[in-house]
Design a protein around this motif. Sequence first.
Motif, PDB file in Angstrom:
ATOM      1  N   GLN A   1       0.826  -1.208   0.000  1.00 16.10           N
ATOM      2  CA  GLN A   1       0.000   0.000   0.000  1.00 16.10           C
ATOM      3  C   GLN A   1       0.861   1.260   0.000  1.00 16.10           C
TER       4      GLN A   1
ATOM      5  N   GLN B   1       0.754   4.104  -2.853  1.00 18.82           N
ATOM      6  CA  GLN B   1       0.481   5.512  -2.528  1.00 18.82           C
ATOM      7  C   GLN B   1       1.696   6.417  -2.731  1.00 18.82           C
TER       8      GLN B   1
ATOM      9  N   ASN C   1      -7.556   7.645   4.478  1.00 13.80           N
ATOM     10  CA  ASN C   1      -6.767   6.529   3.945  1.00 13.80           C
ATOM     11  C   ASN C   1      -7.092   5.233   4.679  1.00 13.80           C
TER      12      ASN C   1
ATOM     13  N   TRP D   1      -6.157  -0.231   7.020  1.00 14.19           N
ATOM     14  CA  TRP D   1      -5.629   0.792   6.107  1.00 14.19           C
ATOM     15  C   TRP D   1      -6.173   0.525   4.718  1.00 14.19           C
TER      16      TRP D   1
ATOM     17  N   PRO E   1      -6.186   2.646   1.139  1.00 17.26           N
ATOM     18  CA  PRO E   1      -6.011   3.811   0.273  1.00 17.26           C
ATOM     19  C   PRO E   1      -7.182   3.925  -0.700  1.00 17.26           C
ATOM     20  N   LYS E   2      -7.473   5.149  -1.115  1.00 16.03           N
ATOM     21  CA  LYS E   2      -8.572   5.375  -2.051  1.00 16.03           C
ATOM     22  C   LYS E   2      -8.002   5.813  -3.406  1.00 16.03           C
TER      23      LYS E   2
ATOM     24  N   GLY F   1      -6.227  13.362  -1.234  1.00 16.21           N
ATOM     25  CA  GLY F   1      -5.583  12.194  -0.633  1.00 16.21           C
ATOM     26  C   GLY F   1      -5.687  10.905  -1.416  1.00 16.21           C
TER      27      GLY F   1
ATOM     28  N   ILE G   1       2.752   8.607   5.955  1.00 17.72           N
ATOM     29  CA  ILE G   1       1.722   7.574   6.148  1.00 17.72           C
ATOM     30  C   ILE G   1       2.267   6.221   6.553  1.00 17.72           C
TER      31      ILE G   1
ATOM     32  N   GLN H   1      -2.203   7.375   9.569  1.00 17.92           N
ATOM     33  CA  GLN H   1      -2.835   8.689   9.404  1.00 17.92           C
ATOM     34  C   GLN H   1      -3.256   9.135  10.795  1.00 17.92           C
TER      35      GLN H   1
ATOM     36  N   GLY I   1      -3.437  12.573   5.571  1.00 17.67           N
ATOM     37  CA  GLY I   1      -3.041  11.334   4.891  1.00 17.67           C
ATOM     38  C   GLY I   1      -1.935  11.563   3.879  1.00 17.67           C
ATOM     39  N   ARG I   2      -2.036  10.867   2.724  1.00 15.01           N
ATOM     40  CA  ARG I   2      -0.904  10.908   1.773  1.00 15.01           C
ATOM     41  C   ARG I   2      -0.680  12.303   1.197  1.00 15.01           C
TER      42      ARG I   2
END
Length: 467
Positions: free
Chosen positions: A29, A33, A263, A277, A279-280, A317, A384, A388, A413-414
């Motif tokens: 992940q 990211q 995230n 966790w 991520p989107k 993010g 990250i 977060q 977040g990121r």
Amino acid sequence: MALDCWAMVTFLFVFQVTAADLPVPTPAQVRYQSTDFVALIHFNMGTFAHNGDPCCDKSNWDVVAPYATGKTSDPATFDPEKLNTTQWMESVAALGANIAVLTAKHGCGFALWPTNSTFPDGSPYGYNVGMPGAAVQKDVLRSFVDSAKNAGIGYGFYYSIMKNFYLCHNFFGNNSCKQEVLPRQRNVTNDDYLHVARQQVTELWTQYGNLTRIWVDSGLGGLGNLMGELQPQAAGTPQNPINWCGTESGHPSRDVGPEDVWNMGPGYFGDPNASTWTPKFCDPQLFREHIWFWEPNLEVRNLSEMIPIYHDIVGRGMVMELAFSIDRDGLVEESHALVYRQLGNWVRNCYGSPLAVTSGTGIVFTLTLQAGQIFDRIQIQENIVLGQRVRNYTLEQSLENGWKPLVTASAIGRKRIHVLESVIEVLGETHLRLRIEHATQSPQISQFAVFSPCKKAAELQDLKVFI
Ligand SMILES: *[C@@H]1O[C@H](CO)[C@@H](O)[C@H](O)[C@H]1NC(C)=O
Ligand SMILES: *[C@@H]1O[C@H](CO)[C@@H](O)[C@H](O)[C@H]1NC(C)=O
Ligand SMILES: *[C@@H]1O[C@H](CO)[C@@H](O)[C@H](O)[C@H]1NC(C)=O
Ligand SMILES: *[C@@H]1O[C@H](CO)[C@@H](O)[C@H](O)[C@H]1NC(C)=O
Ligand SMILES: *[C@@H]1O[C@H](CO)[C@@H](O)[C@H](O)[C@H]1NC(C)=O
Ligand SMILES: *[C@@H]1O[C@H](CO)[C@@H](O)[C@H](O)[C@H]1NC(C)=O
Ligand SMILES: *[C@@H]1O[C@H](CO)[C@@H](O)[C@H](O)[C@H]1NC(C)=O
Ligand SMILES: *[C@@H]1O[C@H](CO)[C@@H](O)[C@H](O)[C@H]1NC(C)=O
């Protein structure tokens, strides 16, 4: 003097959870990211007919449709005469994408590699490059992987497990040939279908090295564990989940909602209290139309249209999985290449040189700006790898009589970008601060930076090459 207040402020600050509760990303992940952009490359039989899912249908399978270059049932129709995967990577790199994903098999069922998969009766798969009668005899995936490796770009495959027009399975994995089986379709049972699918994904997940991202559409068909076993370092697997943002429009805050995106946690917005966790990502097209597979005479979005899309996705993010629609020659068309280059240049130019920047551990971060500087945007990133941690924060500017809030928000977040409503001109030395009001653990800020207004898209439009 504004800074006098600074020392007197006391912050109500409570860490709300214990370290054990705070989810952190897996290495897969983190790798996913690490890039703003993924190139989501669409190139398959549909390129020679029309967009869709599946792109193959009764109107083009056993007849030469007016919009197609041949019957989609015929492997000779997939005929990109100038195919050059190295040329693709030039646009991938110019965009600033560090991961590229290729549609190894999409809804038609056509395989871009010479698969050895067979049906239980021993007959070959029979709808792929490399077979007798196919125009392309080489392994397109191998070329793609070699070009990605040479360009230092992570790679992966899209493979829709449950849908396959050739094998009579629709998007949901149901038989789609109940009424009629067209010539060259194979009306296979579910067991035979999964027998083939298992062999094909095993080839994809063992013959091409470590994949950075795996894209499976429309269900796993019970093959999720195999994926995790064979490609434990890939993102997009059950072990290393990532979540879709809920729209392909490029405008998630308009079409899904303007809420902060976390995230962590499931759903389109995630959940700050989740223990996982996640991520989107968001996957817009470059075409103005909602079209993935190249079709003639379509217009691509220009840089001015892509900039708000960048802010709505990356600035909130998420990772942007931007469509690449390879044309019938097997190339990224020049009009598309131009926009990838312009967008990549614009990001590097806009967010490459902050007016002031800081990083570190703490709850208050301060930047100093000088008279004459102008700014209109702020970028914040958390480290990250450590989770977060920030739950909400305020961005403030020092004025004669204290601190004036500019923005209050929750998720960082990121990456989080705030473009202010108006440009602020600094009249005398001034300070900007990030004041974190709530966090679960000691906040780890990897960047808090302020930027001057970016060159207007129009000014960049004609600039074809600059970094
Ligand atoms: C493929 O594209 C690359 C990059 O544009 C170019 O250098 C190379 O000459 C091309 N190869 C062929 C065979 O056209
Ligand atoms: C198919 O089999 C041949 C011969 O054993 C082998 O060289 C090739 O790598 C196999 N292809 C795949 C995709 O596994
Ligand atoms: C299609 O498949 C889904 C999921 O397996 C199932 O729930 C549904 O009933 C099927 N629909 C039809 C029309 O067979
Ligand atoms: C195709 O296969 C399905 C499932 O095995 C079957 O129900 C259907 O009748 C077949 N279609 C035709 C036209 O025979
Ligand atoms: C591939 O990933 C595995 C972990 O799944 C790792 O042990 C291995 O070193 C990786 N190989 C390469 C060539 O990166
Ligand atoms: C998360 O937990 C906190 C503390 O229990 C609570 O105040 C907050 O409403 C929760 N947030 C969400 C989105 O559930
Ligand atoms: C700040 O975060 C805390 C903890 O998640 C929450 O309870 C509170 O409502 C948030 N405050 C604002 C103004 O968003
Ligand atoms: C970009 O496209 C939009 C929408 O068609 C148009 O209004 C705008 O003028 C274009 N911008 C440039 C710089 O070409």
